[in-house]
Design an enzyme around this catalytic site. Structure first.
Site, PDB file in Angstrom:
ATOM      1  N   CYS A 124     -10.728  45.506 -14.458  1.00  0.00           N
ATOM      2  CA  CYS A 124     -11.534  46.377 -15.319  1.00  0.00           C
ATOM      3  C   CYS A 124     -11.020  46.304 -16.766  1.00  0.00           C
ATOM      4  O   CYS A 124     -11.175  45.290 -17.424  1.00  0.00           O
ATOM      5  CB  CYS A 124     -11.552  47.802 -14.773  1.00  0.00           C
ATOM      6  SG  CYS A 124     -12.861  48.834 -15.474  1.00  0.00           S
ATOM      7  N   HIS A 226     -13.108  47.004  -9.121  1.00  0.00           N
ATOM      8  CA  HIS A 226     -11.801  47.519  -8.697  1.00  0.00           C
ATOM      9  C   HIS A 226     -11.499  47.096  -7.270  1.00  0.00           C
ATOM     10  O   HIS A 226     -11.722  47.865  -6.318  1.00  0.00           O
ATOM     11  CB  HIS A 226     -11.765  49.045  -8.832  1.00  0.00           C
ATOM     12  CG  HIS A 226     -11.669  49.522 -10.237  1.00  0.00           C
ATOM     13  ND1 HIS A 226     -10.467  49.871 -10.834  1.00  0.00           N
ATOM     14  CD2 HIS A 226     -12.618  49.697 -11.187  1.00  0.00           C
ATOM     15  CE1 HIS A 226     -10.695  50.245 -12.085  1.00  0.00           C
ATOM     16  NE2 HIS A 226     -11.989  50.147 -12.327  1.00  0.00           N
ATOM     17  N   GLU A 228      -8.762  46.962  -5.747  1.00  0.00           N
ATOM     18  CA  GLU A 228      -7.726  47.782  -5.120  1.00  0.00           C
ATOM     19  C   GLU A 228      -8.309  48.893  -4.257  1.00  0.00           C
ATOM     20  O   GLU A 228      -7.670  49.358  -3.305  1.00  0.00           O
ATOM     21  CB  GLU A 228      -6.781  48.368  -6.178  1.00  0.00           C
ATOM     22  CG  GLU A 228      -7.360  49.467  -7.066  1.00  0.00           C
ATOM     23  CD  GLU A 228      -8.087  48.964  -8.299  1.00  0.00           C
ATOM     24  OE1 GLU A 228      -8.214  49.736  -9.265  1.00  0.00           O
ATOM     25  OE2 GLU A 228      -8.530  47.797  -8.293  1.00  0.00           O
TER      26      GLU A 228
END
Length: 251
Positions: A124, A226, A228
């Site tokens: 990001c 994202h 993660e």
């Protein structure tokens, strides 16, 4: 030994150090709580992929920066605040609350990481920072460019999917087995002009850059979404971290 991975984030700014929590604006608390969650998820994803995460805080100490780049095997530049448009020669026109302390630290760190050829993943803001640091520019506020791009800012769907991206470099996502991928989305800025030396690896149907690589670098990947938040249940997203750890261990 497991590779050491520096995770550059800013869930706690130095300006808060002497402030009682009652004096911190509620919006700031909510924002930094979100950033702390995302940073934790990056560290968890690095661990799950076989690396050892080390969270990095902003510093102006040149020797400290040199030590970090020398001692760490790879890096993740995390999401966060908008990058100040001064760094790509524009006035503020939609950017929100830039954090100059973090900007200056990460641009200096990026320069040293690139010089050292260390593996790097930008997520990001982290992807945006890599692009700007290498000579690219950003859209400062996507809805002002195209109203339909409002859909990209969906922090309420952290562990779900918001839109498709078209994969231009399938070798970057070998577990995918196709040309399209669903991703989450939590941003109101994005890459505008891609920096020299970077190549687009994924894009939206509307033409926004969603991922890039630097072919001449040992391992440099930027993603606008994202991973993660998805890596626990999505093997394609986990692979993004596995490839970073693999490249870092190889050094």
């Amino acid at each position: 030994m497991k590779p050491l991975i520096g995770v550059s984030s800013s869930p706690f700014q130095s300006k808060f150090a002497a402030m009682p929590i009652e004096t911190v604006p509620e919006a700031e608390l909510h924002y930094h709580w979100l950033l702390a969650r995302l940073t934790y998820m990056i560290c968890a994803a690095v661990r799950d992929a076989g690396g050892v995460p080390l969270e990095l805080y902003a510093t102006e100490d040149e020797k400290e920066l040199e030590t970090l780049v020398k001692c760490l095997d790879g890096f993740v530049f995390a999401g966060g605040e908008d990058i100040h448009p001064d760094f790509y020669n524009e006035a503020i026109n939609g950017s929100i609350a830039p954090n100059l302390e973090r900007d200056m630290f990460e641009f200096k760190l990026l320069e040293k990481v690139l010089d050292a050829g260390k593996p790097l993943l930008g997520i990001c803001r982290g992807a945006q920072l890599i692009n700007v640091g290498m000579g690219g520019t950003l859209f400062q506020h996507l809805p002002a460019v195209k109203p339909e791009w409002t859909l990209h800012k969906r922090p309420d769907v952290m562990d779900g999917y918001v839109h498709d991206v078209e994969i231009l470099k399938p070798e970057l996502f070998p577990a995918l087995g196709g040309k399209k991928m669903r991703v989450n989305s939590m941003h109101h800025q994005a890459v505008k002009d891609l920096a020299p030396g970077l190549e687009r690896a994924a894009e939206t149907e509307g033409g926004l850059t969603e991922a890039f690589v630097a072919p001449k670098h040992t391992h440099l990947v930027g993603v606008q979404w994202h991973p993660e938040c998805l890596s626990k249940s999505d093997s394609v997203q986990k692979e993004i971290f596995l490839r970073l750890i693999g490249a870092s261990a190889a050094r």
